[in-house]
Design an enzyme around this catalytic site. Structure first.
Site, PDB file in Angstrom:
ATOM      1  N   CYS A  58       0.831  -1.215   0.000  1.00 39.87           N
ATOM      2  CA  CYS A  58       0.000   0.000   0.000  1.00 39.87           C
ATOM      3  C   CYS A  58       0.864   1.263   0.000  1.00 39.87           C
ATOM      4  CB  CYS A  58      -0.914  -0.012   1.219  1.00 39.87           C
ATOM      5  SG  CYS A  58      -2.079   1.353   1.238  1.00 39.87           S
ATOM      6  N   CYS A  62       0.411   4.704   6.938  1.00 41.16           N
ATOM      7  CA  CYS A  62      -0.236   4.545   8.243  1.00 41.16           C
ATOM      8  C   CYS A  62       0.718   3.806   9.201  1.00 41.16           C
ATOM      9  CB  CYS A  62      -1.534   3.766   8.090  1.00 41.16           C
ATOM     10  SG  CYS A  62      -2.567   4.383   6.734  1.00 41.16           S
ATOM     11  N   CYS A  65       0.201   0.110  10.312  1.00 41.05           N
ATOM     12  CA  CYS A  65      -0.245  -0.929   9.375  1.00 41.05           C
ATOM     13  C   CYS A  65       0.907  -1.697   8.725  1.00 41.05           C
ATOM     14  CB  CYS A  65      -1.116  -0.305   8.297  1.00 41.05           C
ATOM     15  SG  CYS A  65      -1.795  -1.550   7.174  1.00 41.05           S
ATOM     16  N   CYS A 102     -16.594  -9.311   5.513  1.00 39.37           N
ATOM     17  CA  CYS A 102     -15.936  -8.027   5.244  1.00 39.37           C
ATOM     18  C   CYS A 102     -14.664  -8.270   4.447  1.00 39.37           C
ATOM     19  CB  CYS A 102     -15.534  -7.347   6.551  1.00 39.37           C
ATOM     20  SG  CYS A 102     -16.829  -7.294   7.776  1.00 39.37           S
ATOM     21  N   CYS A 134     -19.499  -6.179   3.571  1.00 41.08           N
ATOM     22  CA  CYS A 134     -18.801  -4.928   3.865  1.00 41.08           C
ATOM     23  C   CYS A 134     -17.475  -4.949   3.106  1.00 41.08           C
ATOM     24  CB  CYS A 134     -18.551  -4.840   5.375  1.00 41.08           C
ATOM     25  SG  CYS A 134     -17.663  -3.355   5.875  1.00 41.08           S
ATOM     26  N   CYS A 194     -19.343   2.009   8.440  1.00 42.64           N
ATOM     27  CA  CYS A 194     -18.661   1.360   9.557  1.00 42.64           C
ATOM     28  C   CYS A 194     -17.403   2.178   9.780  1.00 42.64           C
ATOM     29  CB  CYS A 194     -18.331  -0.079   9.168  1.00 42.64           C
ATOM     30  SG  CYS A 194     -17.202  -0.881  10.325  1.00 42.64           S
ATOM     31  N   ARG A 266     -18.067  -2.685  17.739  1.00 37.64           N
ATOM     32  CA  ARG A 266     -17.298  -3.917  17.500  1.00 37.64           C
ATOM     33  C   ARG A 266     -15.998  -3.944  18.292  1.00 37.64           C
ATOM     34  NH1 ARG A 266     -17.134  -3.685  12.310  1.00 37.64           N
ATOM     35  NH2 ARG A 266     -19.248  -4.469  12.306  1.00 37.64           N
TER      36      ARG A 266
HETATM   37  N1  SAM Z   1      -6.701   0.492   3.042  1.00 37.33           N
HETATM   38  C1  SAM Z   1      -7.998   0.726   3.548  1.00 37.33           C
HETATM   39  C2  SAM Z   1      -8.049   1.844   4.563  1.00 37.33           C
HETATM   40  O1  SAM Z   1      -7.063   2.135   5.198  1.00 37.33           O
HETATM   41  O2  SAM Z   1      -9.123   2.398   4.739  1.00 37.33           O
HETATM   42  C3  SAM Z   1      -8.635  -0.516   4.145  1.00 37.33           C
HETATM   43  C4  SAM Z   1      -7.817  -1.494   4.944  1.00 37.33           C
HETATM   44  S1  SAM Z   1      -7.119  -0.868   6.464  1.00 37.33           S
HETATM   45  C5  SAM Z   1      -6.049  -2.170   6.921  1.00 37.33           C
HETATM   46  C6  SAM Z   1      -8.497  -0.911   7.606  1.00 37.33           C
HETATM   47  C7  SAM Z   1      -8.270  -0.476   9.029  1.00 37.33           C
HETATM   48  O3  SAM Z   1      -7.581  -1.479   9.743  1.00 37.33           O
HETATM   49  C8  SAM Z   1      -7.456   0.767   9.278  1.00 37.33           C
HETATM   50  O4  SAM Z   1      -8.171   1.940   9.082  1.00 37.33           O
HETATM   51  C9  SAM Z   1      -7.078   0.610  10.744  1.00 37.33           C
HETATM   52  O5  SAM Z   1      -8.050   1.236  11.555  1.00 37.33           O
HETATM   53  C10 SAM Z   1      -7.114  -0.906  10.948  1.00 37.33           C
HETATM   54  N2  SAM Z   1      -5.768  -1.425  11.244  1.00 37.33           N
HETATM   55  C11 SAM Z   1      -4.756  -1.585  10.373  1.00 37.33           C
HETATM   56  N3  SAM Z   1      -3.654  -2.059  10.980  1.00 37.33           N
HETATM   57  C12 SAM Z   1      -3.974  -2.201  12.294  1.00 37.33           C
HETATM   58  C13 SAM Z   1      -3.236  -2.625  13.435  1.00 37.33           C
HETATM   59  N4  SAM Z   1      -1.969  -2.992  13.359  1.00 37.33           N
HETATM   60  N5  SAM Z   1      -3.877  -2.654  14.629  1.00 37.33           N
HETATM   61  C14 SAM Z   1      -5.175  -2.274  14.716  1.00 37.33           C
HETATM   62  N6  SAM Z   1      -5.914  -1.857  13.669  1.00 37.33           N
HETATM   63  C15 SAM Z   1      -5.312  -1.804  12.467  1.00 37.33           C
HETATM   64 FE1  SF4 Z   2      -2.883   1.108   3.360  1.00 36.70          FE
HETATM   65 FE2  SF4 Z   2      -2.801  -0.083   5.716  1.00 36.70          FE
HETATM   66 FE3  SF4 Z   2      -3.158   2.541   5.588  1.00 36.70          FE
HETATM   67 FE4  SF4 Z   2      -5.149   0.893   4.745  1.00 36.70          FE
HETATM   68  S1  SF4 Z   2      -4.366   1.107   6.833  1.00 36.70           S
HETATM   69  S2  SF4 Z   2      -4.373   2.738   3.743  1.00 36.70           S
HETATM   70  S3  SF4 Z   2      -3.891  -0.806   3.922  1.00 36.70           S
HETATM   71  S4  SF4 Z   2      -1.306   1.418   4.934  1.00 36.70           S
END
Ligand code: SAM
Ligand code: SF4
Ligand code: DTB
Length: 323
Positions: A58, A62, A65, A102, A134, A194, A266
């Site tokens: 990606c 973030c 992530c 989802c 979802c 959500c 949730r």
């Molecule tokens: N890329 C899209 C986005 O960011 O909207 C969808 C997938 S992203 C992985 C979905 C959500 O997963 C993120 O917004 C975050 O809140 C949650 N998430 C990701 N990594 C995480 C982690 N290590 N611990 C807890 N929540 C996490």
């Molecule tokens: Fe990409 Fe992870 Fe951020 Fe979603 S949460 S936008 S998958 S880096």
């Protein structure tokens, strides 16, 4: 359903929310449980199965992530799953008792073309199984939102993650306003939203409460509110954070329940590290949904047998499919 439903408010102030959040824990949980049973079947938990349909690589940064290409977290990018593979997972989820399926994609924003068409087909076919559907695909434009609505999508997940003030310490490649814009588009198209966040990233209690103020200002309130405890994945910038105290999760869930009485709250990522007792306390505080299945997107989750045993011991049952 003993209490008169409280009026739904969208104008909570930070000091008001902070007072609720900081109540003696027993008082807070008692109040949250009162709101919960006034609006929900008190022994029912929504079971949602997650599947990563496009993993890794990606462009966003973030900090939490493992799928960000900016980090050393070694989640190898993999090609998008086929519709038939996804359908097989959805059928298995339904057989195990899930009522919502989802699907997540590691995209900054959904791109038009074959990949998006494939997601639409996944939505149509999962929906045809009678499961709520979802997806979480990053930012969307109006046409994409309309196409997802046309495919029968039940809900779109797009988390605010934290407060506007703390957001820039965790993500620099997009803004809080962009997040809110996508949420607004989804709501205008009549798709359920959500949206929730993560605790344990180094934010203050005020940041957590500010995020709840923003979530509770949405019109309508989000249909579901995921509260995640940070999963500390090696190689991500937040890997070194201390573990989240489960009682902080309980406070967050209880406060969300009181502010957003009709929403499904949730208990999301982070359950693998929670004891049964901590999880039951979260249910008592008003959580009425979990991710159900051995994996979240790239990290582990309690296995189905453990969750079925937990629900059985607690006398709770999965929310039935709504056809
Ligand atoms: N890329 C899209 C986005 O960011 O909207 C969808 C997938 S992203 C992985 C979905 C959500 O997963 C993120 O917004 C975050 O809140 C949650 N998430 C990701 N990594 C995480 C982690 N290590 N611990 C807890 N929540 C996490
Ligand atoms: Fe990409 Fe992870 Fe951020 Fe979603 S949460 S936008 S998958 S880096
Ligand atoms: C949400 O709030 N949590 C889920 C779902 N929405 C998409 C994702 C949790 C991801 C945890 C880290 C991982 O497994 O990669």
């Amino acid at each position: 359903m003993s209490e008169e439903p409280a009026a739904v408010r969208r104008d909570w102030s930070l000091p008001e929310v902070r007072v609720i959040h900081d109540l003696p824990l027993t008082e807070l949980v008692f109040r949250a449980q009162g709101v919960h049973r006034a609006h929900h079947a008190s022994a029912e938990v929504q079971l949602c199965t997650l599947l990563s349909v496009k993993t890794g690589g990606c462009q966003e940064d973030c900090g939490y992530c493992p799928q960000s290409a900016h980090h050393e977290s070694r989640v190898e990018p993999s090609p998008m799953l086929s519709v038939s593979d996804v359908l097989a997972s959805a059928r298995a989820a339904k057989e195990s008792g899930a009522s919502r399926f989802c699907m997540g994609a590691a995209w900054r924003q959904a791109k038009d073309g074959p990949a998006f068409e494939r997601v639409l087909e996944m939505v149509r076919q999962v929906r045809a199984l009678g499961l709520e559907t979802c997806v979480t695909l990053g930012m969307l434009d109006d046409e994409q939102v309309d196409a997802l609505a046309g495919a029968g999508l039940t809900a779109y997940n797009h988390n605010l993650d934290t407060s506007r003030e703390f957001y820039g310490s965790v993500v620099t490649t997009r803004t809080y306003d962009e997040r809110l814009e996508t949420v607004g588009r989804v709501q205008r198209a009549g798709i359920h939203v959500c949206t929730g966040g993560i605790i344990g990233m180094g934010e203050s209690i005020d940041d957590r409460c500010r995020m709840l103020v923003t979530l509770a200002s949405l019109e309508p309130h989000p249909e579901s509110v995921p509260i995640n405890a940070l999963v500390r994945v090696p190689g991500t910038p937040l890997a070194g954070r201390p573990p989240t105290d489960p009682l902080e999760l309980v406070r967050m869930i209880a406060t969300a329940r009181i502010l957003m009485p009709h929403s499904t709250v949730r208990l999301s990522a982070g359950r693998a590290e929670l004891t049964d007792e901590a999880q039951v306390l979260c249910f008592l505080a008003g959580a009425n949904s979990i991710f159900y299945g051995d994996r979240l997107l790239t990290t582990g989750n309690p296995d189905i047998e453990r969750d079925q045993a937990l629900l059985r011991k607690a006398g709770l049952s999965g929310r039935p499919l709504q056809q």
